[in-house]
Write a protein that holds these residues in place. Structure first.
Motif, short mmCIF file in Angstrom:
data_model
loop_
_atom_site.label_atom_id
_atom_site.label_comp_id
_atom_site.label_asym_id
_atom_site.label_seq_id
_atom_site.Cartn_x
_atom_site.Cartn_y
_atom_site.Cartn_z
N LYS A 35 43.90 44.50 34.42
CA LYS A 35 43.51 43.75 33.22
C LYS A 35 42.38 42.77 33.52
O LYS A 35 41.41 42.67 32.76
CB LYS A 35 44.72 43.00 32.66
N THR A 36 42.50 42.03 34.63
CA THR A 36 41.53 40.96 34.90
C THR A 36 40.30 41.45 35.68
O THR A 36 39.22 40.87 35.56
CB THR A 36 42.19 39.84 35.71
N GLY A 37 40.49 42.44 36.54
CA GLY A 37 39.38 42.95 37.34
C GLY A 37 39.05 42.12 38.57
O GLY A 37 38.11 42.44 39.31
N ARG A 38 39.82 41.09 38.83
CA ARG A 38 39.55 40.21 39.97
C ARG A 38 40.88 39.76 40.56
O ARG A 38 41.88 39.65 39.85
CB ARG A 38 38.73 38.99 39.55
N CYS A 39 40.87 39.45 41.88
CA CYS A 39 42.12 39.11 42.55
C CYS A 39 41.87 38.10 43.66
O CYS A 39 40.99 38.30 44.51
CB CYS A 39 42.77 40.38 43.12
N VAL A 40 42.66 37.02 43.66
CA VAL A 40 42.66 36.03 44.73
C VAL A 40 44.09 35.91 45.24
O VAL A 40 45.03 35.74 44.46
CB VAL A 40 42.15 34.66 44.25
N ILE A 41 44.26 36.02 46.55
CA ILE A 41 45.58 35.99 47.19
C ILE A 41 45.69 34.71 48.01
O ILE A 41 44.78 34.36 48.76
CB ILE A 41 45.77 37.22 48.09
N ILE A 42 46.83 34.02 47.87
CA ILE A 42 47.00 32.72 48.53
C ILE A 42 48.29 32.71 49.32
O ILE A 42 49.35 33.10 48.81
CB ILE A 42 47.04 31.58 47.50
N HIS A 43 48.22 32.29 50.58
CA HIS A 43 49.44 31.98 51.33
C HIS A 43 49.14 30.96 52.41
O HIS A 43 48.00 30.82 52.87
CB HIS A 43 50.13 33.22 51.90
N GLU A 44 50.17 30.24 52.82
CA GLU A 44 50.03 29.15 53.78
C GLU A 44 49.94 29.66 55.21
O GLU A 44 49.38 29.00 56.08
CB GLU A 44 51.21 28.20 53.64
N ALA A 45 50.50 30.82 55.49
CA ALA A 45 50.53 31.37 56.84
C ALA A 45 49.11 31.69 57.32
O ALA A 45 48.16 31.77 56.53
CB ALA A 45 51.39 32.63 56.88
N THR A 46 48.98 31.89 58.63
CA THR A 46 47.68 32.23 59.19
C THR A 46 47.12 33.49 58.57
O THR A 46 47.86 34.34 58.06
CB THR A 46 47.79 32.41 60.71
N TYR A 48 38.86 51.02 41.18
CA TYR A 48 37.88 51.29 40.12
C TYR A 48 37.93 50.27 38.99
O TYR A 48 37.10 50.32 38.08
CB TYR A 48 38.09 52.70 39.58
N HIS A 49 38.88 49.34 39.06
CA HIS A 49 38.95 48.28 38.05
C HIS A 49 38.41 46.94 38.57
O HIS A 49 38.24 46.00 37.79
CB HIS A 49 40.39 48.08 37.59
N LEU A 50 38.16 46.85 39.87
CA LEU A 50 37.73 45.59 40.45
C LEU A 50 36.27 45.28 40.13
O LEU A 50 35.39 46.13 40.29
CB LEU A 50 37.93 45.61 41.97
N GLU A 51 36.03 44.05 39.68
CA GLU A 51 34.68 43.58 39.38
C GLU A 51 34.10 42.73 40.52
O GLU A 51 32.93 42.37 40.49
CB GLU A 51 34.70 42.73 38.10
N ALA A 52 34.94 42.42 41.53
CA ALA A 52 34.51 41.59 42.65
C ALA A 52 35.41 41.89 43.84
O ALA A 52 36.54 42.38 43.67
CB ALA A 52 34.60 40.10 42.29
N PRO A 53 34.94 41.62 45.06
CA PRO A 53 35.81 41.80 46.23
C PRO A 53 37.05 40.91 46.14
O PRO A 53 37.00 39.81 45.58
CB PRO A 53 34.91 41.38 47.40
N ILE A 54 38.14 41.37 46.71
CA ILE A 54 39.37 40.59 46.76
C ILE A 54 39.17 39.42 47.71
O ILE A 54 38.60 39.56 48.80
CB ILE A 54 40.54 41.46 47.24
N GLU A 55 39.63 38.23 47.32
CA GLU A 55 39.51 37.04 48.15
C GLU A 55 40.89 36.60 48.64
O GLU A 55 41.89 36.70 47.90
CB GLU A 55 38.88 35.88 47.36
N ARG A 56 40.94 36.14 49.90
CA ARG A 56 42.16 35.54 50.45
C ARG A 56 41.90 34.09 50.81
O ARG A 56 40.87 33.76 51.40
CB ARG A 56 42.60 36.28 51.72
N VAL A 57 42.84 33.22 50.44
CA VAL A 57 42.80 31.82 50.83
C VAL A 57 44.10 31.54 51.59
O VAL A 57 45.19 31.63 51.02
CB VAL A 57 42.68 30.88 49.62
N THR A 58 43.98 31.20 52.87
CA THR A 58 45.15 31.14 53.74
C THR A 58 45.07 29.95 54.68
O THR A 58 44.09 29.20 54.70
CB THR A 58 45.26 32.43 54.58
#
Length: 334
Positions: A263-274, A293-303
């Motif tokens: 639905k959104t086409g974008r994804c950011v993943i967050i976790h506290e671990a390394t 095929y639905h992604l409008e941007a690379p997936i980002e991780r914030v960790t």
């Protein structure tokens, strides 16, 4: 209730319903646990059902596996997640494999509770986030709640489950989410806006994520404390993000994730671990496989960073609104 009270209530409810439920661990009896999660249970149910153990994590889990195989439902507490490593052999080689090795004749219906994560100035040996180790092991379930309501319902479901469950409790929000900004310590606490926790029995099915904030522009995947940090960040940035609280990492509700990212086409993943080898890497791979095929941007991780846990710099180590906000703005530019 705060999360500590909700966890205590879950064990109380299950001990009243099932005489096979026993609580064990270091200081869980008369003292009521280092965080008071088992306070009052020994006085109510006696020393044979709520009992202290020696300081031997391997022994605690080994005994729990045997008790589970004989029909009990032990709830062992590992005082801090950092102390769980001596018990890995029992968890990986015995508990996780018992059903398969015995062709279903024996199970290990144990629920291993343990506080995890930082935020209380616990230093290197009281602040780790080792969930990625356990999500790698077939046969173990891994649960991490983010609210008192979820903590009680998920713990009840875990105790009732016939397979071993690792139940990590984010101690940074034991008494409620931090009030105010999330990139520095807070001196006050705030009650979670999710409302009251029922006194009696209820359960939340394992493997079902929760959409805590609907949105259309980007999907944020988080669990535990990071759900609240993500919410704070979204409020500050004004980005129309959809926040998914996984609640259980294994089994994973991939269907909810897939529907949201498509639905959104974008994804950011967050976790506290390394970062390296963290659970976010598995999530990123699954999203890429199912939603490419639905992604409008690379997936980002914030960790967390790939360093030993930095006691004096833990609030720089945590993903906070600054780093999460940068990731959200980056995916929105594409």
């Amino acid at each position: 209730m705060n999360m500590i009270q909700a966890i205590n209530s879950a064990m109380d409810v299950m001990m009243a319903r099932d005489s096979g439920v026993v609580v064990m661990g270091e200081d869980v009896g008369y003292f009521g646990g280092v965080f008071r999660a088992t306070a009052g249970l020994q006085a109510k149910y006696g020393k044979t059902r709520v009992f202290d153990t020696p300081i031997t994590e391997c022994g605690i889990i080994g005994v729990a596996v045997g008790m589970g195989a004989y029909g009990l439902r032990p709830v062992p507490e590992i005082q801090f997640a950092d102390y769980i490593y001596p018990a890995l052999d029992q968890l990986v080689s015995e508990a996780a494999r018992l059903r398969y090795r015995s062709a279903g004749d024996f199970t290990a219906p144990i629920t291993v509770r343990s506080p995890f994560g930082g935020g209380i100035f616990g230093g290197q040996t009281h602040s780790q986030s080792p969930e990625g180790i356990f999500t790698h092991v077939s046969g173990l379930k891994t649960v991490i709640p983010s609210t008192p309501y979820d903590a009680k319902g998920l713990l009840i479901a875990s105790i009732e489950d016939n397979d071993p469950t690792i139940f990590f409790e984010p101690k940074r929000i034991y008494n409620g989410p931090f009030h105010g900004h999330y990139d520095k310590p807070a001196t006050t606490w705030a009650n979670h806006p999710g409302g009251e926790v029922p006194e009696g029995y209820y359960r939340i099915e394992l493997g079902k994520a929760a959409i805590t904030r609907p949105g259309n522009d980007v999907t944020i995947i988080a669990y535990g404390t990071m759900v609240h940090v993500a919410t704070t960040t979204v409020e500050e940035t004004g980005i129309d993000a959809e926040i998914i609280d996984l609640r259980t990492l294994v089994p994973l509700d991939i269907e909810t994730i897939e529907a949201s990212v498509k639905k959104t086409g974008r994804c950011v993943i967050i976790h506290e671990a390394t970062r390296t080898g963290g659970y976010g890497a598995e999530l990123a791979a699954l999203v890429q496989e199912r939603c490419f095929y639905h992604l409008e941007a690379p997936i980002e991780r914030v960790t967390g960073f790939d360093t030993p846990y930095p006691h004096s710099l833990e609030w720089a180590y945590f993903p906070g609104p600054v780093r999460i906000g940068e990731a959200l703005k980056k995916v929105m530019r594409n």
